[in-house]
Design a protein around this motif. Structure first.
Motif, short mmCIF file in Angstrom:
data_model
loop_
_atom_site.label_atom_id
_atom_site.label_comp_id
_atom_site.label_asym_id
_atom_site.label_seq_id
_atom_site.Cartn_x
_atom_site.Cartn_y
_atom_site.Cartn_z
N ILE A 463 -11.90 -5.11 11.72
CA ILE A 463 -11.07 -5.05 10.50
C ILE A 463 -9.82 -4.22 10.78
N TYR A 464 -8.68 -4.83 10.56
CA TYR A 464 -7.38 -4.19 10.79
C TYR A 464 -6.65 -4.07 9.46
N ALA A 465 -5.65 -3.23 9.42
CA ALA A 465 -4.91 -3.05 8.16
C ALA A 465 -3.48 -2.63 8.48
N GLY A 466 -2.57 -2.90 7.55
CA GLY A 466 -1.18 -2.48 7.78
C GLY A 466 -0.31 -2.71 6.55
N GLY A 467 0.89 -2.17 6.61
CA GLY A 467 1.82 -2.26 5.47
C GLY A 467 1.56 -1.12 4.50
N ASP A 468 1.92 -1.34 3.25
CA ASP A 468 1.83 -0.26 2.26
C ASP A 468 0.42 0.28 2.06
N ILE A 469 -0.61 -0.55 2.32
CA ILE A 469 -1.99 -0.08 2.12
C ILE A 469 -2.34 1.01 3.13
N VAL A 470 -1.57 1.08 4.22
CA VAL A 470 -1.77 2.14 5.22
C VAL A 470 -0.70 3.22 5.07
N LEU A 471 0.55 2.79 4.89
CA LEU A 471 1.68 3.74 4.90
C LEU A 471 1.92 4.41 3.56
N GLY A 472 1.34 3.86 2.47
CA GLY A 472 1.80 4.22 1.12
C GLY A 472 3.06 3.41 0.87
N ALA A 473 3.58 3.44 -0.38
CA ALA A 473 4.72 2.58 -0.71
C ALA A 473 5.86 2.83 0.26
N ALA A 474 6.24 1.80 1.04
CA ALA A 474 7.28 1.98 2.08
C ALA A 474 8.31 0.86 1.97
N THR A 475 8.53 0.13 3.07
CA THR A 475 9.58 -0.90 3.05
C THR A 475 9.07 -2.20 3.67
#
Ligand code: FAD
Ligand code: SF4
Ligand code: SF4
Length: 497
Positions: A463-475
């Motif tokens: 299971i991998y993850a990325g984007g705002d769910i990892v970084l918090g609200a970003a770009t």
């Protein structure tokens, strides 16, 4: 910002280009820096206040050529370090200067799946354009080479001329990957994994894919047709899309792996849970989160009254709390939905505002009233429980806080009221807790974001993850970059099982 009509910008560019072309010697750095920075043609503010069409109209070919000629082709190319995905910026700009738009697009697409999107919405002034040598020498980031506008120009050229090619897909491997969420992170992973011949299923909670690019960022900044084109390319590559499918409710993460025979999953569910101020009156009728307001207007097309049944309150006087892009989008949407007065309330000054400078300028041009160093204390109710106004406090700036920005300090006894019928809260978003709550063993941090390693791998196997769910609200570009990294690791892992 003074509005310059697009026709004038186009005429001026033609004249300057004739002068540049008439030079017999090759252009030197001084000549290049003497070329005026090309402004983006845009709709007249008086007209665009009442339509949802895109505000920025895009460079003319002459403007694009001139702007490309401003680039010094610096050997060290400091701009590249400012781009989160490391695009070969001097390379694609040189191709435009040479009149080879196809080559420019090919260079962009080596590192970015969505150049037409990023060219429009990247915060370029704090990313690739911030370190640009031209901006440094001319002592203004506004005078840096307009990398984003050039990126948009060539990506639009490719789309408008029907030259977008569907990426080749390798022979089927028989492996199956599930992608949860169809924002820029999920879409990027889908493309990169499908290219390797793995089958891809995209799960999306909403009825339409695209994430914030479709439900949050308004049509007047990012036309939905551009995002749709990218999604069409994914389906043409053979990716399967399952809309109205909420992972954690319709199926759980463990079901996908154990019962539905997915070999790997990518979670790109974004940061769609709105924050509130927790002040008196926030549950009155007429208080919206920016997410709800923008989703109704964008995704559910409430602005298109002739064709959509989505209800949205016909506000007269609106206040938006916040100073980021989301607040600007909400305020400018309220203007277009017919509000007579739109007040933007922000407790610091314009210098600290996280919104893009261009968006702040556009909001002002469209008549949004800025209340700086002010903040709501409570929302006032009428006898029916509807918003009738807000009580605000004035602020001053104190010492810098943890974010490095000067802390706003309330001025005692400075209360005053504004009459309103609608309040939109746009003070930030957190991650949605659904997947966290329904996936035992999935490690999250104190903000509820999924913890992932440098390859986007979560605490759970496959299971991998990325984007705002990892970084918090970003770009958008950071989400895309994270997606790219995770997809590479997933492809490696899939080749080994
Ligand atoms: P998202 O784009 O949030 O997509 C996540 C998707 O997952 C959504 O479609 C959601 O419905 C779906 N989902 C969630 N939970 C589930 C579930 N359980 N099952 C199935 N699907 C699920 N960034 C910029 O770079 N420039 C800007 O100008 C800019 N403006 C913005 C304006 C607004 C109004 C907002 C809200 C954000 C803005 N951003 C901007 C931020 C940017 O849009 C996000 O950082 C980016 O979209 C994050 O991408 P993502 O793929 O991680 O998630
Ligand atoms: Fe700049 Fe964004 Fe393009 Fe990178 S992707 S070069 S940051 S506009
Ligand atoms: Fe061109 Fe600016 Fe990059 Fe130099 S820093 S290569 S001038 S875009």
């Amino acid at each position: 910002m003074t509005y310059i009509p697009s026709e004038k910008l186009a005429e001026d560019a033609k004249k300057v280009l004739e002068e540049v072309n008439a030079k017999t010697e090759p252009l030197g750095p001084r000549d290049r820096m003497a070329i005026p920075a090309q402004e983006m043609p845009s709709q007249d503010p008086a007209v665009r206040r009442s339509n949802m069409e895109e505000v920025a109209l895009g460079y003319t070919p002459e403007q694009a050529k001139l702007e490309a000629e401003r680039c010094l082709q610096c050997k060290t190319a400091p701009c590249i370090a400012g781009c989160p995905v490391g695009i070969d910026i001097p390379g694609f700009i040189q191709a435009i200067a040479d009149g080879d738009n196809k080559k420019a697009v090919d260079i962009l697409k080596q590192d970015s799946l969505l150049p037409a999107v990023c060219g429009r919405v990247c915060p370029q002034e704090t990313q690739c354009q911030a370190p640009c040598t031209v901006g440094k020498v001319l002592k203004s980031v506004d005078k840096a080479v307009s990398i984003g506008r050039l990126e948009r120009y060539v990506a639009d050229w490719e789309r408008e001329n029907d030259l977008v090619e569907i990426p080749a897909v390798k022979p089927e491997t028989g492996k199956k990957v599930g992608i949860i969420g169809t924002g820029p992170a999920g879409l990027t992973v889908a493309a990169d994994i499908r290219r390797e011949g793995h089958s891809v299923v995209l799960f999306e909670a909403f009825h339409k894919p695209g994430g914030v690019m479709v439900y949050g960022i308004p049509e007047f900044r990012l036309p939905k047709a551009i995002v749709q084109k990218e999604i069409d390319a994914l389906t043409a590559m053979g990716c399967e899309l399952k809309p109205n499918f909420v992972i954690g409710r319709t199926r759980k993460v463990a079901d996908l792996l154990k019962e539905d025979s997915f070999d790997a999953l990518f979670i790109g569910t974004g940061a769609g849970l709105p924050r509130f101020m927790n002040i008196e009156g926030e549950n009155l009728v007429g208080v919206y989160s920016a997410n709800e307001y923008l989703t109704r207007s964008n995704l559910m097309r409430a602005y298109d009254k002739a064709r959509a049944d989505t209800p949205i309150f016909a506000s007269e006087k609106v206040a938006v709390f916040g100073g980021g892009n989301v607040a600007m989008d909400a305020a400018r949407t309220a203007v277009r939905l017919g509000a007579k007065e739109v007040h933007l309330i922000y407790r610091r000054t314009e210098v600290e505002m996280p919104a893009r400078v261009e968006e702040v300028g556009h909001a002002k041009e469209e008549g949004v009233i800025f209340h700086l160093l002010e903040n709501p204390k409570r929302i006032l109710s009428d006898e029916r429980g509807w918003v009738r106004g807000i009580e605000c406090l004035r602020y001053e700036l104190g010492e810098p806080d943890d974010s490095g920005r000067r802390r706003p300090v309330a001025i005692e006894g400075s209360e005053f009221e504004i009459d309103l019928d609608t309040v939109i809260v746009a003070i930030g978003n957190d991650s949605n807790p659904l997947i966290r709550q329904t996936t035992p063993g999935l490690e999250t941090n104190k903000w509820g974001n999924i913890v992932a390693d440098e390859n986007g791998k979560s605490s759970l196997d496959r299971i991998y993850a990325g984007g705002d769910i990892v970084l918090g609200a970003a770009t958008v570009i950071l989400a895309m970059g994270e997606g790219r990294k995770a997809a590479a690791a997933m492809n490696r892992m899939l080749s080994e099982i």
